[in-house]
Design a protein around this motif. Structure first.
Motif, PDB file in Angstrom:
ATOM      1  N   ALA A   1     -33.561   2.664 -27.001  1.00  0.00           N
ATOM      2  CA  ALA A   1     -33.388   4.121 -26.985  1.00  0.00           C
ATOM      3  C   ALA A   1     -32.222   4.549 -27.867  1.00  0.00           C
ATOM      4  O   ALA A   1     -32.259   5.607 -28.507  1.00  0.00           O
ATOM      5  CB  ALA A   1     -33.177   4.605 -25.551  1.00  0.00           C
TER       6      ALA A   1
ATOM      7  N   THR B   1     -36.277  12.230 -24.878  1.00  0.00           N
ATOM      8  CA  THR B   1     -36.173  11.808 -23.475  1.00  0.00           C
ATOM      9  C   THR B   1     -35.335  10.541 -23.342  1.00  0.00           C
ATOM     10  O   THR B   1     -35.473   9.600 -24.117  1.00  0.00           O
ATOM     11  CB  THR B   1     -37.581  11.545 -22.902  1.00  0.00           C
ATOM     12  N   GLU B   2     -34.475  10.532 -22.328  1.00  0.00           N
ATOM     13  CA  GLU B   2     -33.645   9.361 -22.057  1.00  0.00           C
ATOM     14  C   GLU B   2     -34.487   8.220 -21.487  1.00  0.00           C
ATOM     15  O   GLU B   2     -35.486   8.446 -20.792  1.00  0.00           O
ATOM     16  CB  GLU B   2     -32.549   9.717 -21.039  1.00  0.00           C
TER      17      GLU B   2
ATOM     18  N   LEU C   1     -33.487   6.372 -19.123  1.00  0.00           N
ATOM     19  CA  LEU C   1     -33.309   6.700 -17.707  1.00  0.00           C
ATOM     20  C   LEU C   1     -33.321   8.216 -17.644  1.00  0.00           C
ATOM     21  O   LEU C   1     -32.321   8.859 -17.957  1.00  0.00           O
ATOM     22  CB  LEU C   1     -31.996   6.136 -17.168  1.00  0.00           C
ATOM     23  N   ARG C   2     -34.453   8.785 -17.305  1.00  0.00           N
ATOM     24  CA  ARG C   2     -34.653  10.224 -17.492  1.00  0.00           C
ATOM     25  C   ARG C   2     -33.571  11.062 -16.829  1.00  0.00           C
ATOM     26  O   ARG C   2     -33.253  10.872 -15.660  1.00  0.00           O
ATOM     27  CB  ARG C   2     -36.031  10.632 -16.971  1.00  0.00           C
ATOM     28  N   GLY C   3     -33.022  11.983 -17.629  1.00  0.00           N
ATOM     29  CA  GLY C   3     -32.012  12.906 -17.130  1.00  0.00           C
ATOM     30  C   GLY C   3     -30.591  12.400 -17.180  1.00  0.00           C
ATOM     31  O   GLY C   3     -29.646  13.148 -16.921  1.00  0.00           O
ATOM     32  N   SER C   4     -30.384  11.115 -17.509  1.00  0.00           N
ATOM     33  CA  SER C   4     -29.033  10.552 -17.516  1.00  0.00           C
ATOM     34  C   SER C   4     -28.399  10.762 -18.883  1.00  0.00           C
ATOM     35  O   SER C   4     -28.504   9.919 -19.779  1.00  0.00           O
ATOM     36  CB  SER C   4     -29.073   9.055 -17.178  1.00  0.00           C
ATOM     37  N   THR C   5     -27.744  11.886 -19.044  1.00  0.00           N
ATOM     38  CA  THR C   5     -27.188  12.237 -20.362  1.00  0.00           C
ATOM     39  C   THR C   5     -25.942  11.426 -20.720  1.00  0.00           C
ATOM     40  O   THR C   5     -25.391  11.602 -21.802  1.00  0.00           O
ATOM     41  CB  THR C   5     -26.866  13.735 -20.435  1.00  0.00           C
TER      42      THR C   5
ATOM     43  N   SER D   1     -27.351  20.044 -22.308  1.00  0.00           N
ATOM     44  CA  SER D   1     -28.464  20.969 -22.111  1.00  0.00           C
ATOM     45  C   SER D   1     -28.302  22.263 -22.886  1.00  0.00           C
ATOM     46  O   SER D   1     -29.278  22.960 -23.158  1.00  0.00           O
ATOM     47  CB  SER D   1     -28.601  21.304 -20.632  1.00  0.00           C
TER      48      SER D   1
END
Length: 287
Positions: free
Chosen positions: A22, A175-176, A178-182, A130
């Motif tokens: 990623a 998209t991450e 690990l989704r949402g882990s910015t 975001s």
């Protein structure tokens, strides 16, 4: 066509590989934003040259990356610590950790910006993956209404924060893993963009000679040796002689170079160095 297995069904090595795969998207995404990063650097440099300060603000990972920049820049580039200020939501003055619960607090965003003493001559770098974090949006809106300049750094396009900014840096990383882990790919891209932006601004301010950190503060043994080494490289003399000149000039590497190349007394060399934006310009007038 088969889909990839989810993270929790991979081996440890498989998870590591997925995460690193990623990260390969980061440099291309940041390169796409290189023009806006350069524009932001020019804006910061011009306003700092006029006496303004650099203020960085954010929440969560974005805020912690903002605070990290503010911690590193003064020592690397010899700036007074009050020229670079940062806040992260819930962290207070000098805080690093902050609190996730404060990200939605608009009043805290405005209060934190006021607490920095933000003025019309200053530049705010507002960081929010975001582009919609209420704390950061409120601080950016106040900075704009105060007459200051605003740079936004987001990992989304067409965001409310970007709409507020004089320069919008948009790092579209997707998209991450690990989704949402910015804190992962988005965090890497944000740090890379901030590093490029601030380093370029310092180059434009004359805080770099060639590719050398001419204004690094020799605050410890390692940095004292590094500063002496760059003086020796510029002058073409032994490190021991450079170290003697550096000590005579109270750690001012620019002055040490002038002492060794022109035979000036340390106090006079410091005065000449201070009169010129760059070491290159000071050397030119003494030839």
């Amino acid at each position: 066509m088969t889909s990839e297995p989810p993270l929790d069904q991979l081996s440890a090595h498989g998870v590591v590989q997925r995460l690193l795969d990623a990260e390969t998207r980061v440099v291309p995404a940041v390169r796409t934003a290189s023009r806006s990063i350069a524009d932001a650097a020019e804006l910061i440099a011009a306003r700092m040259a006029g006496g303004g300060r650099l203020v960085l603000i954010g929440a969560g990972t974005s805020g912690r990356l903002a605070v990290l920049q503010a911690a590193e820049l003064p020592g690397t580039f010899g700036l007074d610590r009050d020229r670079i200020v940062a806040r992260t939501a819930g962290g207070g003055a000098g805080g690093l950790t902050g609190s996730d619960g404060d990200e939605d607090d608009e009043d805290a965003g405005r209060a934190d910006l006021r607490e920095t003493g933000f003025a019309a001559a200053d530049t705010l770098v507002a960081v929010a993956a975001s582009g919609r974090t209420p704390y950061t949006l409120a601080a950016a809106s106040l900075a704009r209404s105060s007459g200051g300049a605003v740079v936004s750094v987001t990992t989304q396009g067409e965001s409310p924060l970007g709409d507020l900014a004089d320069v919008a840096v948009e790092l579209r990383i997707g998209t991450e893993a690990l989704r949402g882990s910015t804190r992962l790919t988005a965090g890497t891209a944000t740090k890379l963009a901030l590093d490029a932006m601030t380093t370029t601004a310092m180059v434009r301010l004359g805080r770099v000679h060639g590719d050398l950190m001419i204004d690094v503060v020799p605050a410890n043994t390692k940095l004292r040796a590094r500063s002496a080494g760059l003086v020796a490289e510029i002058v073409g003399c032994p490190d021991s002689r450079a170290l003697e000149a550096l000590d005579a000039c109270d750690g001012n590497a620019r002055a040490a170079v002038l002492v060794l190349t022109s035979g000036l007394e340390p106090s006079h060399a410091a005065s000449v160095a201070a009169e010129h934006r760059t070491l290159r310009a000071a050397l030119a007038v003494l030839r």
